[in-house]
Design an enzyme around this catalytic site. Structure first.
Site, mmCIF file in Angstrom:
data_model
loop_
_atom_site.group_PDB
_atom_site.id
_atom_site.type_symbol
_atom_site.label_atom_id
_atom_site.label_comp_id
_atom_site.label_asym_id
_atom_site.label_seq_id
_atom_site.Cartn_x
_atom_site.Cartn_y
_atom_site.Cartn_z
ATOM 1 N N LYS A 35 -0.320 -1.612 -4.871
ATOM 2 C CA LYS A 35 -1.652 -1.004 -4.878
ATOM 3 C C LYS A 35 -1.517 0.491 -5.108
ATOM 4 O O LYS A 35 -0.948 1.210 -4.287
ATOM 5 C CB LYS A 35 -2.360 -1.279 -3.551
ATOM 6 C CG LYS A 35 -3.788 -0.780 -3.533
ATOM 7 C CD LYS A 35 -4.534 -1.350 -2.363
ATOM 8 C CE LYS A 35 -5.969 -0.899 -2.327
ATOM 9 N NZ LYS A 35 -6.674 -1.501 -1.195
ATOM 10 N N GLY B 141 -16.759 2.534 -2.167
ATOM 11 C CA GLY B 141 -18.137 2.104 -2.404
ATOM 12 C C GLY B 141 -18.614 2.387 -3.827
ATOM 13 O O GLY B 141 -17.868 2.920 -4.651
ATOM 14 N N ASN C 10 0.866 -1.175 0.000
ATOM 15 C CA ASN C 10 0.000 0.000 0.000
ATOM 16 C C ASN C 10 0.904 1.227 0.000
ATOM 17 O O ASN C 10 1.509 1.559 1.009
ATOM 18 C CB ASN C 10 -0.898 -0.016 1.247
ATOM 19 C CG ASN C 10 -1.740 1.240 1.363
ATOM 20 O OD1 ASN C 10 -1.766 2.069 0.451
ATOM 21 N ND2 ASN C 10 -2.430 1.387 2.479
ATOM 22 N N ASN D 161 -6.760 2.501 -4.730
ATOM 23 C CA ASN D 161 -7.144 2.755 -3.345
ATOM 24 C C ASN D 161 -8.335 3.735 -3.309
ATOM 25 O O ASN D 161 -8.952 4.013 -4.329
ATOM 26 C CB ASN D 161 -5.954 3.315 -2.570
ATOM 27 C CG ASN D 161 -5.918 2.808 -1.137
ATOM 28 O OD1 ASN D 161 -6.924 2.903 -0.426
ATOM 29 N ND2 ASN D 161 -4.795 2.287 -0.707
ATOM 30 N N THR D 162 -8.635 4.277 -2.125
ATOM 31 C CA THR D 162 -9.765 5.209 -1.970
ATOM 32 C C THR D 162 -9.397 6.615 -2.444
ATOM 33 O O THR D 162 -8.224 6.927 -2.624
ATOM 34 C CB THR D 162 -10.179 5.295 -0.494
ATOM 35 O OG1 THR D 162 -9.033 5.656 0.279
ATOM 36 C CG2 THR D 162 -10.730 3.976 0.008
ATOM 37 N N CYS E 249 0.188 5.944 1.422
ATOM 38 C CA CYS E 249 0.185 6.529 2.761
ATOM 39 C C CYS E 249 1.312 7.546 2.903
ATOM 40 O O CYS E 249 2.276 7.526 2.164
ATOM 41 C CB CYS E 249 0.232 5.470 3.837
ATOM 42 S SG CYS E 249 1.262 4.093 3.431
ATOM 43 N N GLY F 3 -14.368 -4.381 -1.495
ATOM 44 C CA GLY F 3 -14.080 -3.769 -0.205
ATOM 45 C C GLY F 3 -15.345 -3.511 0.573
ATOM 46 O O GLY F 3 -15.888 -4.389 1.255
HETATM 47 C C1 LIG Z 1 -12.747 0.826 6.258
HETATM 48 C C2 LIG Z 1 -11.719 0.653 5.167
HETATM 49 C C3 LIG Z 1 -10.391 0.347 5.514
HETATM 50 C C4 LIG Z 1 -9.425 0.208 4.522
HETATM 51 N N1 LIG Z 1 -8.134 -0.123 4.876
HETATM 52 C C5 LIG Z 1 -7.196 -0.320 3.910
HETATM 53 C C6 LIG Z 1 -5.863 -0.735 4.251
HETATM 54 O O1 LIG Z 1 -5.532 -0.955 5.424
HETATM 55 N N2 LIG Z 1 -4.952 -0.887 3.240
HETATM 56 C C7 LIG Z 1 -5.288 -0.674 1.922
HETATM 57 O O2 LIG Z 1 -4.439 -0.849 1.049
HETATM 58 N N3 LIG Z 1 -6.539 -0.326 1.570
HETATM 59 C C8 LIG Z 1 -7.496 -0.132 2.530
HETATM 60 N N4 LIG Z 1 -8.793 0.227 2.158
HETATM 61 C C9 LIG Z 1 -9.112 0.436 0.740
HETATM 62 C C10 LIG Z 1 -9.805 -0.793 0.133
HETATM 63 O O3 LIG Z 1 -8.957 -1.918 0.135
HETATM 64 C C11 LIG Z 1 -10.248 -0.501 -1.307
HETATM 65 O O4 LIG Z 1 -9.100 -0.188 -2.079
HETATM 66 C C12 LIG Z 1 -11.231 0.653 -1.403
HETATM 67 O O5 LIG Z 1 -12.137 0.610 -0.334
HETATM 68 C C13 LIG Z 1 -12.005 0.680 -2.713
HETATM 69 O O6 LIG Z 1 -12.785 -0.490 -2.871
HETATM 70 P P1 LIG Z 1 -14.372 -0.579 -2.520
HETATM 71 O O7 LIG Z 1 -15.030 0.571 -3.202
HETATM 72 O O8 LIG Z 1 -14.800 -1.921 -3.015
HETATM 73 O O9 LIG Z 1 -14.466 -0.458 -1.045
HETATM 74 C C14 LIG Z 1 -9.774 0.377 3.159
HETATM 75 C C15 LIG Z 1 -11.108 0.668 2.827
HETATM 76 C C16 LIG Z 1 -12.081 0.805 3.796
HETATM 77 C C17 LIG Z 1 -13.498 1.116 3.401
#
Ligand SMILES: Cc1cc2nc3c(=O)[nH]c(=O)nc-3n(C[C@H](O)[C@H](O)[C@H](O)COP(=O)(O)O)c2cc1C
Ligand SMILES: Cc1cc2nc3c(=O)[nH]c(=O)nc-3n(C[C@H](O)[C@H](O)[C@H](O)COP(=O)(O)OP(=O)(O)OC[C@H]3O[C@@H](n4cnc5c(N)ncnc54)[C@H](O)[C@@H]3O)c2cc1C
Ligand code: FES
Lengths: 260, 309
Positions: free
Chosen positions: B167, B219, B129, B194-195, B132, B267
């Site tokens: 990622k 989401g 990841n 990622n987000t 960060c 996710g």
């Molecule tokens: C509550 C939460 C915690 C997350 N923690 C991490 C993390 O620790 N490491 C990481 O690489 N991505 C993390 N993500 C990102 C998800 O792995 C994913 O890339 C992102 O949520 C987009 O996918 P989705 O729309 O299906 O949720 C997190 C997402 C959420 C919602």
């Protein structure tokens, strides 16, 4: 081990109670077992908006019919108010630790507002176990004191902030008068109330368990969205490590400021 | 059943099917044993792990938005030691690929984490990841600068022969440039993405709603945006793309596949239906057999294929 924790329930009845309260009955196949104080996550919309399920305590269950007491506070709960009989509802759970299975000595149960939903099943359990207990139930006005018929067997000591029913004042005033060191207190309600309950039990050196609320995304311990910091500064998940905590663990400083 | 129908290869790692639980939404895997048979999905990615345990950000940490979720968990995790000691024994029998997500605030931390994981047989892959904050670069993200992405990937590559997934952050000038950089650094695949940085206001206090002020949006709301990033990157790199962003249904999986995703991660959808990964795997199987498609791999990148359908 796989267990059935996702359910397609069917709404069997929905009743508007006083003020903004709803009593919702849902039949759930497989009759998942639950402990008093546990909750389920309920889908409120068939679309992606609102996206997340909402947590609600399980009031009781009879022959696969689960009841929930729901207070309308926002978009999701307003959508639930529009549910009709026969509607299918997606649920997950039951989740959470629930109240201790044994009250230990004499129990004092305190519910503030919609907190009644969380302690109701626990009261039923104490009643059935024949454990001596007393029960205090407070709200802002008499219109927010609900389920009074169902609560009769538990002889509630009522209080309202405006004096419209029962004692005129805070339920914690009654608690202060009643409490003895040999009591174990079980409470659910708004954070400021729980903070006072904690202080009172601390002074009396009485054991105390608090059922907390937090915003939740998953409800089963993986999102870490419901985390609180306990008195030792460690993280606790309200959904999984709670929602019931020993009062000594619960730190109130910040929440109170936020809720005021 | 035709085993090859859904099979996916990521470097030397063979996944039963292209459905993977996304980091931060799948706990450490064990949490899902009560919901699904882990053997029915392609794999899962653990919560992001750092060398030391982290307590994460102040509350509130989540805010629901239209069809989305903003989170500012702050990478709370139990730390690598506790993971290897307490969690690994419980997931060894998972019957699915275990991918460990790692992060650090300095390059050396990534290297140290990967080095430690390299010795653990049961771990099938590593996901970096890189979205960060980089303490050494004054809080800027590792993932923004292609040169930094290449360097960090290369350094980790040097200490591990496990399948390595990088990622990517969606907030980059060119997704192609960072994807190419990861490939040059020796990545076996890239996860896109990622987000998205996001925030919400508290109506009462007139201040940011989240304790950390800002968070990451995930989401269904982000699906069209990330889908385009996958489409943009497809064909520009030779390593597989893992699509991740807003996937909640088999139709979403197909869209990502057409755009170029060789595998996908779910996710936020896990929070709404903790059985969604297993359901997607089975729905995808039914769709492909129903449509007479010989393999999932054959539809990957269909949107850019000259052959068409
Ligand atoms: C509550 C939460 C915690 C997350 N923690 C991490 C993390 O620790 N490491 C990481 O690489 N991505 C993390 N993500 C990102 C998800 O792995 C994913 O890339 C992102 O949520 C987009 O996918 P989705 O729309 O299906 O949720 C997190 C997402 C959420 C919602
Ligand atoms: C373990 C547990 C058990 C529970 N049991 C019950 C129960 O049995 N019965 C029950 O009625 N409730 C219970 N709750 C509470 C219930 O889950 C919530 O009331 C419900 O989720 C609210 O959903 P909503 O969509 O209606 O409200 P939301 O729309 O999510 O809003 C909730 C509140 O936050 C405010 N808010 C939202 N966004 C903002 C913003 N940007 N700025 C300022 N304020 C904002 C809203 O105005 C509203 O007052 C429980 C909660 C937990 C954690
Ligand atoms: S609500 Fe997800 S961890 Fe508690």
């Amino acid at each position: 081990m796989k267990v059935q924790l996702t359910h397609n329930g069917i709404v069997t009845s929905i009743n508007k109670l006083k003020e903004d309260y709803i009593l919702l009955s849902v039949t759930i196949d497989g009759r998942p077992a639950f402990r008093p104080g546990q909750f389920m996550m309920m889908q409120v919309s068939d679309s992606y908006d609102p996206l997340l399920l909402r947590p609600f305590s399980i009031l009781d269950e009879h022959n696969g019919e689960y009841r929930f007491l729901i207070k309308i506070v926002g978009r999701g709960t307003r959508l639930i108010a529009d549910f009709t009989c026969g509607k299918s509802v997606f649920l997950t759970g039951p989740f959470g630790n629930g109240f201790p299975q044994e009250a230990g000595g004499r129990a004092l149960v305190a519910a503030g507002g919609v907190g009644i939903a969380s302690v109701y099943a626990f009261l039923q359990m104490l009643h059935k176990q024949g454990v001596p207990y007393e029960f205090i139930y407070g709200a802002r006005t008499k219109n927010e004191l609900v389920l009074l018929n169902l609560l009769k067997p538990h002889h509630p000591l009522l209080s309202t902030d405006d004096g419209s029913q029962g004692y005129h004042g805070r339920l914690t005033d009654i608690l202060k008068r009643k409490i003895r060191p040999e009591h174990t207190v079980f409470a659910c309600g708004p954070m400021p109330m729980l903070a006072v309950v904690k202080n009172i039990t601390l002074q009396q050196k009485a054991a105390c368990y608090l059922s907390l609320e937090a915003r939740m995304a998953c409800g089963f311990g993986v999102c870490l969205g419901c985390t609180i910091f306990d008195t030792s500064g460690n993280t606790k998940r309200v959904c999984k490590d709670g929602p019931v905590f020993e009062a000594g663990e619960v730190s109130f400083g910040k929440q109170i400021a936020k809720n005021r | 059943m035709n085993k090859k129908l859904l099979q996916v290869k990521i470097g030397s790692m063979v996944l039963k099917n292209p459905i993977i639980g996304a980091s931060g939404t799948f706990g450490y895997g064990a949490e899902y044993k009560k919901f699904i048979s882990l053997g029915s999905i392609g794999g899962f990615v653990t919560k992001g792990l750092s060398l030391e345990p982290r307590k994460g950000n102040p509350e509130p940490r989540i805010k629901e938005t239209p069809s989305g979720l903003i989170n500012s968990i702050g990478l709370e995790n139990i730390g690598m030691d506790a993971f290897l000691r307490d969690v690994m024994p419980g997931i060894e029998d998972a019957g699915t690929a275990i991918i460990v997500n790692i992060f650090g605030t300095a390059m050396d931390e990534y290297v140290e984490l990967a080095h430690r994981l390299n010795r653990i047989k049961r771990i099938d892959g590593i996901e970096l990841n890189i979205s960060c904050p980089n303490v050494k670069a004054g809080g800027a993200e590792f993932g923004k600068d292609p040169l930094v992405v290449q360097t960090i990937t290369q350094k980790v590559r040097d200490v591990t022969n496990k399948p390595l997934i990088v990622k990517l952050s969606p907030m980059v000038t060119s997704i192609v440039d960072v994807a190419v950089a990861a490939q040059e650094g020796g990545a076996d695949a890239v996860s896109i993405a990622n987000t998205y940085p996001a925030m919400a206001m508290d109506l009462k206090s007139r201040k940011p709603f989240l304790g950390a002020k800002t968070g990451g949006l995930s989401g269904p709301a982000i699906k069209p945006i990330t889908l385009k990033l996958v489409y943009d990157a497809f064909g520009k790199i030779n390593i597989p793309i893992i699509g991740v962003g807003g996937i909640s249904s088999a139709e979403d999986v197909l869209e990502y596949a057409f755009a170029g995703a060789a595998a996908i991660q779910t996710g936020t959808a896990n929070f709404i239906n903790p059985e969604i990964t297993a359901k997607l795997a089975s729905d995808l199987h039914d769709y492909l057999t129903g449509a007479g498609i010989r393999s999932f791999a054959s539809i990957v990148g269909a949107a850019k294929s000259s052959i068409g359908s």
